[in-house]
Design a protein around this motif. Sequence first.
Motif, short mmCIF file in Angstrom:
data_model
loop_
_atom_site.label_atom_id
_atom_site.label_comp_id
_atom_site.label_asym_id
_atom_site.label_seq_id
_atom_site.Cartn_x
_atom_site.Cartn_y
_atom_site.Cartn_z
N PRO A 28 0.82 -1.20 0.00
CA PRO A 28 0.00 0.00 0.00
C PRO A 28 0.86 1.25 0.00
O PRO A 28 1.95 1.29 0.52
CB PRO A 28 -0.79 -0.12 1.31
CG PRO A 28 0.11 -0.91 2.21
CD PRO A 28 0.83 -1.88 1.31
N ALA A 78 -1.43 6.82 2.85
CA ALA A 78 -2.83 7.24 2.86
C ALA A 78 -2.92 8.74 3.13
O ALA A 78 -2.24 9.26 4.01
CB ALA A 78 -3.59 6.48 3.95
N HIS A 79 -3.77 9.43 2.38
CA HIS A 79 -3.93 10.87 2.57
C HIS A 79 -4.56 11.16 3.92
O HIS A 79 -5.45 10.46 4.37
CB HIS A 79 -4.79 11.44 1.44
CG HIS A 79 -4.61 12.89 1.25
ND1 HIS A 79 -5.39 13.83 1.85
CD2 HIS A 79 -3.70 13.58 0.52
CE1 HIS A 79 -5.00 15.04 1.51
NE2 HIS A 79 -3.98 14.92 0.68
N HIS A 130 -10.12 15.06 -1.26
CA HIS A 130 -9.05 14.97 -2.25
C HIS A 130 -8.83 16.35 -2.88
O HIS A 130 -9.78 17.06 -3.18
CB HIS A 130 -9.42 13.95 -3.33
CG HIS A 130 -8.30 13.64 -4.26
ND1 HIS A 130 -8.04 14.40 -5.35
CD2 HIS A 130 -7.37 12.66 -4.24
CE1 HIS A 130 -6.99 13.91 -6.00
NE2 HIS A 130 -6.58 12.86 -5.33
N ASP A 166 2.88 10.72 -4.43
CA ASP A 166 2.35 11.23 -3.17
C ASP A 166 2.24 12.74 -3.15
O ASP A 166 1.26 13.31 -2.66
CB ASP A 166 3.23 10.76 -2.00
CG ASP A 166 3.08 9.28 -1.70
OD1 ASP A 166 2.10 8.67 -2.17
OD2 ASP A 166 3.96 8.72 -1.01
N GLU A 191 -1.84 9.82 -3.69
CA GLU A 191 -1.60 8.85 -2.64
C GLU A 191 -2.61 7.70 -2.74
O GLU A 191 -3.62 7.79 -3.42
CB GLU A 191 -1.73 9.51 -1.26
CG GLU A 191 -0.86 10.73 -1.05
CD GLU A 191 -1.59 12.02 -1.40
OE1 GLU A 191 -2.50 11.98 -2.24
OE2 GLU A 191 -1.23 13.07 -0.84
N GLY A 192 -2.31 6.62 -2.01
CA GLY A 192 -3.22 5.48 -2.01
C GLY A 192 -2.95 4.50 -3.13
O GLY A 192 -3.76 3.61 -3.37
N THR A 213 -1.17 1.32 -5.13
CA THR A 213 -0.84 -0.05 -4.75
C THR A 213 0.17 -0.61 -5.75
O THR A 213 -0.06 -0.55 -6.96
CB THR A 213 -2.08 -0.95 -4.72
OG1 THR A 213 -3.02 -0.42 -3.79
CG2 THR A 213 -1.71 -2.37 -4.32
#
Length: 330
Positions: free
Chosen positions: A4, A7-8, A13, A81, A86-87, A89
């Motif tokens: 992963p 994470a924001h 967003h 990022d 972000e986020g 995979t």
Amino acid sequence: MTEPGFAHATDRHPTFTNAHAQMCAVITAITRAWGDDGTVLVRATYRDLGHQTGQQMIATGVVPPGADLETYGRVSEQIMDICGLEGWTRLHRDDAEHRTVVPGCAAYLPLFEFLDAPPNICSLPFEWDNGCLDVINADLQIWPTTCAYQGAEACHYVISARADSAGAQLALPAVDSVDETVAVRDEPTWTNPTAGFLALIGAVVSRYHDEGMGVLRPALHALGVRAGQEELADTPSVRSAAEILAARYRAAGFVGVELRVQPDDSVLVDLGANPYGPVLGRFSAREAASTLLGAYDAGWSSTVPGLELTTVSDGWLQDTPGVLRLHAGL
């Protein structure tokens, strides 16, 4: 097996509000106004920017010269990022490619639809990345192999061998040592999306002069209005608006941003030193940055009745710390 991404930290967003959005607005305006000639200008500008970025990455220890696929892949994830992507995979398939699934890119679909962006809006900025690889490791390339804006289920960014790598390697800068722990965000000058925005507007104004400003100014103002609608709709005070503005500049790579509340209840936003002097110089972007970011800010602040945003000290035009002032009868 997947890995992963970061994470924001916020629920919202930054679809319309960060430098990546500004950059996309400029790309759209350029390609709409000048067609194929505009597209060629975008590609050439990003490639040149990538060469500068690659040299800076090596010189500052972000990445070693000749970085392999996996090493550069981790750097590309850091770049995602800071672009609001972000986020992601990472998909581990084989040693022939570094593939990441990037749902954050699809989160920009409302922006692309608002801009009526061209179908290649996602692929054009990868000229910047591939310019980096011209310097860092010319045997590699990176492209979005699937794109949600073109109807794919998800965006995939893939680093793989470059078929035409023979003879493409540029001269590597001399470095004594490389510290691979340096993060991209700690060296924003050539890596933050703001650099891409500045390079493009400088290139456009250098090529098209007043015509270029006439195309970009309304595009940035319109995006500023949309960003203000997103960010300021629930703003209860000038201080809150100033905190949002300060957060935008911190995300844009400015260090040491501070707020100063004045006796008249206005708020000064001290931006400190502008980190983009080298980019502004190379792409002759000082006046364009001052004017066009002013147009964006005017659109942004216009969404709150009575809110005024003025420049006390213009850090885009000269090498002095920038200071902005927010005042309103809220």
